[in-house]
Design an enzyme around this catalytic site. Structure first.
Site, PDB file in Angstrom:
ATOM      1  N   ARG A   1       9.061  -0.173 -11.426  1.00  0.00           N
ATOM      2  CA  ARG A   1       9.308  -0.278 -12.868  1.00  0.00           C
ATOM      3  C   ARG A   1       8.052  -0.469 -13.693  1.00  0.00           C
ATOM      4  NH1 ARG A   1      13.287  -1.642 -10.061  1.00  0.00           N
ATOM      5  NH2 ARG A   1      11.788  -2.978  -9.034  1.00  0.00           N
ATOM      6  N   THR A   2       7.271  -1.472 -13.333  1.00  0.00           N
ATOM      7  CA  THR A   2       6.120  -1.804 -14.178  1.00  0.00           C
ATOM      8  C   THR A   2       5.124  -0.650 -14.209  1.00  0.00           C
ATOM      9  OG1 THR A   2       6.442  -4.101 -13.602  1.00  0.00           O
ATOM     10  CG2 THR A   2       4.368  -3.556 -14.630  1.00  0.00           C
TER      11      THR A   2
ATOM     12  N   LYS B   1     -10.656  -1.127   3.475  1.00  0.00           N
ATOM     13  CA  LYS B   1     -12.020  -0.851   3.980  1.00  0.00           C
ATOM     14  C   LYS B   1     -12.918  -2.066   3.786  1.00  0.00           C
ATOM     15  CE  LYS B   1     -11.713   4.076   3.032  1.00  0.00           C
ATOM     16  NZ  LYS B   1     -11.829   4.939   1.876  1.00  0.00           N
TER      17      LYS B   1
ATOM     18  N   ARG C   1      -1.981  -4.864 -10.656  1.00  0.00           N
ATOM     19  CA  ARG C   1      -1.051  -5.823 -10.023  1.00  0.00           C
ATOM     20  C   ARG C   1      -1.647  -6.170  -8.660  1.00  0.00           C
ATOM     21  NH1 ARG C   1       5.369  -5.632  -9.346  1.00  0.00           N
ATOM     22  NH2 ARG C   1       5.119  -6.294 -11.500  1.00  0.00           N
TER      23      ARG C   1
ATOM     24  N   HIS D   1       2.830 -12.477 -15.646  1.00  0.00           N
ATOM     25  CA  HIS D   1       3.195 -11.072 -15.851  1.00  0.00           C
ATOM     26  C   HIS D   1       3.428 -10.957 -17.360  1.00  0.00           C
ATOM     27  CE1 HIS D   1       4.699  -7.171 -15.391  1.00  0.00           C
ATOM     28  NE2 HIS D   1       5.781  -7.374 -14.679  1.00  0.00           N
TER      29      HIS D   1
END
Lengths: 305, 152
Positions: A55-56, A84, A105, A133
């Site tokens: 969604r975000t 890595k 995120r 958030h």
């Protein structure tokens, strides 16, 4: 208000004026979708998701594209650079060379703040672990305001996992700026942290703590969040509360005209039968993420003021 | 009546006075004085007045860095620092907790990004009792949580 180059990391950084300004600009965005189709033409957004999100990420990408901007994305940031052994600082410094704004995120709390320190371009936090958030909170506030034309004077009930849920923490913090009555509905084990309650008290916000839907009484908003099994050290405790916080068609009798919100994804805390009722506004809420994120992107890029 | 010193005076160095009773050993640990070459005198539960007790740490031939003073401020904010030169107190300063603490302790939250990279930073939210907030993960820390996370 000039928000050019401002990072959007935490609701705690925002004054009431900032929040109100973003809500105002979001409303303008929603009214002028057609007119703003080329507003961010030539700008590039990088989305860096070190944790899965549908969604975000889609919401930000959609917002950027609706404004005529470009999006570059790392399909799975976690399995590429981080695997890595690259530091987050190096990753964002590199991505900065390719883009004008970064949405991030990350599973670690504080990651967006660290990223913001490393680069010059604006960073937008799309979730840092259990911490913040902020764009979710802004779209929640936008939804409430859109539904009732105001936030002041409303009664807002927050229900579910109030102890660990970052969404409810940020929302409660932001609501501290408004003249609201709050109701916290949760099992004993998952009550709102005392830090937030102390903060609300200091702002003169009245709240009530209860443990069942039956005790809510009249409310304008019921904000539902999921209760996760892994939060309970004892599975039998989970079994006891499970189901108690579910919204079923018969629950609506208790809720009157209250509007039901949910940050989504839901699992089984709201019956799909509720979706078609007047009470349900959670899908509208998800849609509101678009104008809010359009406004935020345009503001931090300095294209609108 | 002549006032008698229970702890012998030092010629040059630093005296950390008015440490809350019981905290002297934490100060010793923070300053890593166990490995220090010169003499260190520790006095505990010294009566400072009729009702109050205090700890004192005297360190010969050493001045404290700003970072060390900040560390002491975190665990014993009420203490004072006296700089001694040739048996005389040449400077007396009260410890002041800065608004931002950098690097001297790690965040209590194992999932905080500062535990993986960068320098931990904390905003001092409240001075009494000391409450600090991680600049990155925004968690609050106080009391023993702070002591545990100091790099000692």
């Amino acid at each position: 208000m000039n928000m050019k180059d401002r990072d959007i990391i935490s609701i705690r950084d925002m004054k009431k004026e900032d929040i109100e300004y973003i809500l105002e600009k979001s409303e303008e965005m929603e009214k002028n979708m057609e007119k703003n189709r080329n507003l961010l033409n030539g700008y590039v957004l990088s989305t860096l998701f070190f944790e899965p999100s549908t969604r975000t990420r889609l919401s930000f990408e959609s917002a950027m594209k609706r404004l005529g901007g470009e999006v570059i994305t790392v399909a799975e940031a976690k399995t590429s650079s981080a695997a890595k052994g690259e530091t987050l600082t190096d990753t964002v410094k590199t991505v900065e060379q390719y883009s004008d704004v970064i949405v991030i995120r990350h599973p670690n709390e504080g990651a967006a703040r660290l990223a913001a320190e490393a680069v010059e371009i604006p960073i937008i936090n799309a979730g840092d672990g259990a911490n913040q958030h902020p764009t979710q909170t802004l779209l929640d506030l936008y939804t409430i305001k859109k539904e009732y034309g105001k936030i002041d004077g409303l009664t807002i009930a927050l229900m579910g996992d109030l102890k660990y849920g970052r969404t409810v923490h940020s929302l409660a913090t932001a609501l501290g700026y408004y003249n609201v009555n709050l109701i916290f509905v949760s099992p004993e084990e998952l009550k709102m942290p005392s830090e937030i309650k102390k903060y609300l008290k200091s702002r003169g916000i009245s709240y009530r703590e209860i443990s069942s839907i039956e005790e809510i009484g009249e409310t304008d908003i019921l904000y539902v969040t999921r209760i996760q099994k892994e939060r309970f050290p004892d599975p039998t405790e989970y079994e006891k509360v499970r189901g108690t916080y579910k919204i079923l068609p018969e629950t609506l009798k208790l809720l009157g005209n209250a509007k039901i919100m949910h940050p989504l994804p839901r699992v089984d805390e709201i019956s799909p039968k509720i979706d078609r009722t007047e009470n349900a506004i959670y899908f509208k809420q998800a849609r509101n993420g678009i104008p809010v994120r359009m406004a935020i992107l345009s503001l931090v890029l300095g294209v609108i003021e | 009546m002549k006032k008698e010193l229970k702890v012998s005076a030092i010629k040059d160095g630093t005296v950390i006075d008015h440490i809350s009773p019981g905290k002297a050993m934490d100060v010793v640990r923070i300053l890593k004085l166990e490995d220090y070459d010169n003499s260190v005198t520790i006095a505990m539960n010294v009566r400072s007045s009729l009702f109050e007790k205090k700890d004192i740490v005297k360190i010969e031939n050493r001045e404290l860095s700003e970072e060390e003073v900040n560390e002491i401020a975190l665990i014993a904010p009420e203490s004072t620092i006296n700089i001694i030169k040739n048996y005389e107190v040449v400077e007396k300063r009260k410890i002041e907790l800065p608004d931002l603490i950098k690097g001297i302790l790690s965040c209590m939250n194992p999932n905080c990004i500062s535990r993986r990279e960068g320098t931990p930073k904390f905003i001092v939210e409240k001075k009494k009792p000391i409450t600090i907030r991680c600049y990155y993960c925004e968690r609050l820390m106080e009391g023993d949580e702070i002591l545990k996370r100091l790099r000692i």
